[in-house]
Motif scaffolding. Structure first.
Motif, mmCIF file in Angstrom:
data_model
loop_
_atom_site.group_PDB
_atom_site.id
_atom_site.type_symbol
_atom_site.label_atom_id
_atom_site.label_comp_id
_atom_site.label_asym_id
_atom_site.label_seq_id
_atom_site.Cartn_x
_atom_site.Cartn_y
_atom_site.Cartn_z
ATOM 1 N N GLU A 127 0.848 -1.203 0.000
ATOM 2 C CA GLU A 127 0.000 0.000 0.000
ATOM 3 C C GLU A 127 0.876 1.243 0.000
ATOM 4 O O GLU A 127 0.595 2.220 -0.699
ATOM 5 C CB GLU A 127 -0.895 -0.039 1.247
ATOM 6 N N LEU A 128 1.954 1.200 0.759
ATOM 7 C CA LEU A 128 2.897 2.316 0.821
ATOM 8 C C LEU A 128 3.595 2.495 -0.525
ATOM 9 O O LEU A 128 3.795 3.625 -0.978
ATOM 10 C CB LEU A 128 3.911 2.054 1.939
ATOM 11 N N ILE A 129 3.930 1.436 -1.188
ATOM 12 C CA ILE A 129 4.580 1.497 -2.507
ATOM 13 C C ILE A 129 3.619 2.108 -3.517
ATOM 14 O O ILE A 129 4.021 2.931 -4.355
ATOM 15 C CB ILE A 129 5.041 0.089 -2.943
ATOM 16 N N LYS A 130 2.354 1.753 -3.448
ATOM 17 C CA LYS A 130 1.362 2.321 -4.361
ATOM 18 C C LYS A 130 1.240 3.830 -4.146
ATOM 19 O O LYS A 130 1.151 4.598 -5.098
ATOM 20 C CB LYS A 130 0.001 1.651 -4.152
ATOM 21 N N ILE A 131 1.238 4.238 -2.895
ATOM 22 C CA ILE A 131 1.134 5.664 -2.571
ATOM 23 C C ILE A 131 2.354 6.411 -3.097
ATOM 24 O O ILE A 131 2.233 7.477 -3.716
ATOM 25 C CB ILE A 131 0.960 5.876 -1.051
ATOM 26 N N VAL A 132 3.531 5.848 -2.907
ATOM 27 C CA VAL A 132 4.771 6.476 -3.371
ATOM 28 C C VAL A 132 4.765 6.548 -4.895
ATOM 29 O O VAL A 132 5.117 7.579 -5.481
ATOM 30 C CB VAL A 132 5.999 5.706 -2.841
ATOM 31 N N ASN A 133 4.359 5.475 -5.548
ATOM 32 C CA ASN A 133 4.296 5.469 -7.018
ATOM 33 C C ASN A 133 3.293 6.501 -7.528
ATOM 34 O O ASN A 133 3.544 7.193 -8.514
ATOM 35 C CB ASN A 133 3.936 4.076 -7.540
ATOM 36 N N SER A 134 2.181 6.584 -6.844
ATOM 37 C CA SER A 134 1.168 7.560 -7.223
ATOM 38 C C SER A 134 1.717 8.980 -7.074
ATOM 39 O O SER A 134 1.514 9.839 -7.942
ATOM 40 C CB SER A 134 -0.077 7.367 -6.361
ATOM 41 N N LEU A 135 2.405 9.219 -5.977
ATOM 42 C CA LEU A 135 3.015 10.530 -5.761
ATOM 43 C C LEU A 135 4.078 10.828 -6.815
ATOM 44 O O LEU A 135 4.173 11.961 -7.320
ATOM 45 C CB LEU A 135 3.626 10.621 -4.360
ATOM 46 N N GLU A 136 4.879 9.838 -7.161
ATOM 47 C CA GLU A 136 5.899 10.021 -8.192
ATOM 48 C C GLU A 136 5.253 10.373 -9.531
ATOM 49 O O GLU A 136 5.726 11.261 -10.245
ATOM 50 C CB GLU A 136 6.757 8.760 -8.345
ATOM 51 N N ASN A 137 4.180 9.680 -9.856
ATOM 52 C CA ASN A 137 3.472 9.963 -11.109
ATOM 53 C C ASN A 137 2.910 11.386 -11.115
ATOM 54 O O ASN A 137 3.018 12.115 -12.103
ATOM 55 C CB ASN A 137 2.346 8.957 -11.350
ATOM 56 N N LYS A 138 2.293 11.752 -10.000
ATOM 57 C CA LYS A 138 1.729 13.098 -9.905
ATOM 58 C C LYS A 138 2.817 14.161 -9.996
ATOM 59 O O LYS A 138 2.654 15.195 -10.662
ATOM 60 C CB LYS A 138 0.926 13.251 -8.614
ATOM 61 N N ILE A 139 3.935 13.922 -9.330
ATOM 62 C CA ILE A 139 5.039 14.879 -9.362
ATOM 63 C C ILE A 139 5.607 14.988 -10.774
ATOM 64 O O ILE A 139 5.877 16.089 -11.261
ATOM 65 C CB ILE A 139 6.138 14.492 -8.347
ATOM 66 N N SER A 140 5.765 13.855 -11.449
ATOM 67 C CA SER A 140 6.298 13.911 -12.813
ATOM 68 C C SER A 140 5.327 14.626 -13.754
ATOM 69 O O SER A 140 5.750 15.387 -14.627
ATOM 70 C CB SER A 140 6.633 12.518 -13.338
ATOM 71 N N LYS A 141 4.024 14.417 -13.553
ATOM 72 C CA LYS A 141 3.037 15.139 -14.367
ATOM 73 C C LYS A 141 3.102 16.634 -14.090
ATOM 74 O O LYS A 141 3.032 17.458 -15.010
ATOM 75 C CB LYS A 141 1.630 14.606 -14.094
ATOM 76 N N LEU A 142 3.234 16.991 -12.822
ATOM 77 C CA LEU A 142 3.339 18.403 -12.463
ATOM 78 C C LEU A 142 4.602 19.033 -13.039
ATOM 79 O O LEU A 142 4.577 20.169 -13.531
ATOM 80 C CB LEU A 142 3.316 18.574 -10.944
ATOM 81 N N LEU A 143 5.711 18.299 -12.992
ATOM 82 C CA LEU A 143 6.955 18.816 -13.565
ATOM 83 C C LEU A 143 6.836 19.005 -15.075
ATOM 84 O O LEU A 143 7.346 19.978 -15.632
ATOM 85 C CB LEU A 143 8.127 17.891 -13.224
ATOM 86 N N LEU A 144 6.149 18.068 -15.712
ATOM 87 C CA LEU A 144 5.932 18.182 -17.150
ATOM 88 C C LEU A 144 5.060 19.403 -17.466
ATOM 89 O O LEU A 144 5.358 20.181 -18.376
ATOM 90 C CB LEU A 144 5.280 16.907 -17.684
ATOM 91 N N LYS A 145 4.007 19.589 -16.681
ATOM 92 C CA LYS A 145 3.153 20.770 -16.871
ATOM 93 C C LYS A 145 3.939 22.054 -16.627
ATOM 94 O O LYS A 145 3.778 23.039 -17.348
ATOM 95 C CB LYS A 145 1.949 20.719 -15.928
ATOM 96 N N LEU A 146 4.792 22.035 -15.602
ATOM 97 C CA LEU A 146 5.621 23.197 -15.304
ATOM 98 C C LEU A 146 6.535 23.527 -16.484
ATOM 99 O O LEU A 146 6.670 24.692 -16.872
ATOM 100 C CB LEU A 146 6.447 22.954 -14.044
ATOM 101 N N GLU A 147 7.142 22.520 -17.058
ATOM 102 C CA GLU A 147 8.018 22.734 -18.210
ATOM 103 C C GLU A 147 7.243 23.282 -19.402
ATOM 104 O O GLU A 147 7.686 24.217 -20.069
ATOM 105 C CB GLU A 147 8.712 21.419 -18.590
ATOM 106 N N VAL A 148 6.065 22.745 -19.650
ATOM 107 C CA VAL A 148 5.226 23.225 -20.749
ATOM 108 C C VAL A 148 4.830 24.682 -20.521
ATOM 109 O O VAL A 148 4.899 25.515 -21.430
ATOM 110 C CB VAL A 148 3.975 22.331 -20.916
ATOM 111 N N LEU A 149 4.438 24.993 -19.298
ATOM 112 C CA LEU A 149 4.055 26.367 -18.975
ATOM 113 C C LEU A 149 5.243 27.324 -19.076
ATOM 114 O O LEU A 149 5.094 28.459 -19.547
ATOM 115 C CB LEU A 149 3.428 26.436 -17.586
#
Length: 96
Positions: free
Chosen positions: A3-25
């Motif tokens: 469950e902890l690994i899923k949460i960490v993976n989810s956070l990593e995915n969200k962070i990478s999406k946010l970083l990608l959006k930041l770069e696009v912006l």
């Protein structure tokens, strides 16, 4: 633990999406700043051009009135009087 690994993976995915959006912006912001600089430059050039054309127009109006055109005769007289006053002022300063 999984469950902890899923949460960490989810956070990593969200962070990478946010970083990608930041770069696009950031890229979009850079492009907009370039466009703004170009537009400002164009506007300055247009303003200069308008000023030059206004000066040419006023000179042409004055020349036409001096050539005997009935329009703007009073304006021409006022301009001549202003020029004479300026010349008198300059002569007075030179005399001192």
């Amino acid at each position: 633990m999984s469950e902890l690994i899923k949460i960490v993976n989810s956070l990593e995915n969200k962070i990478s999406k946010l970083l990608l959006k930041l770069e696009v912006l950031n890229n979009a912001n850079i492009e907009l700043e370039k466009e703004l600089r170009n537009i400002k430059s164009s506007q300055e050039n247009t303003s200069k051009s308008v000023s030059e054309w206004e000066e040419k127009y006023n000179s042409l109006k004055l020349a036409n009135s001096m050539l005997g055109s009935n329009t703007n005769k009073t304006e021409a007289k006022l301009k001549i009087n202003t020029l004479i006053r300026e010349l008198d002022h300059c002569i007075a300063q030179l005399s001192e």
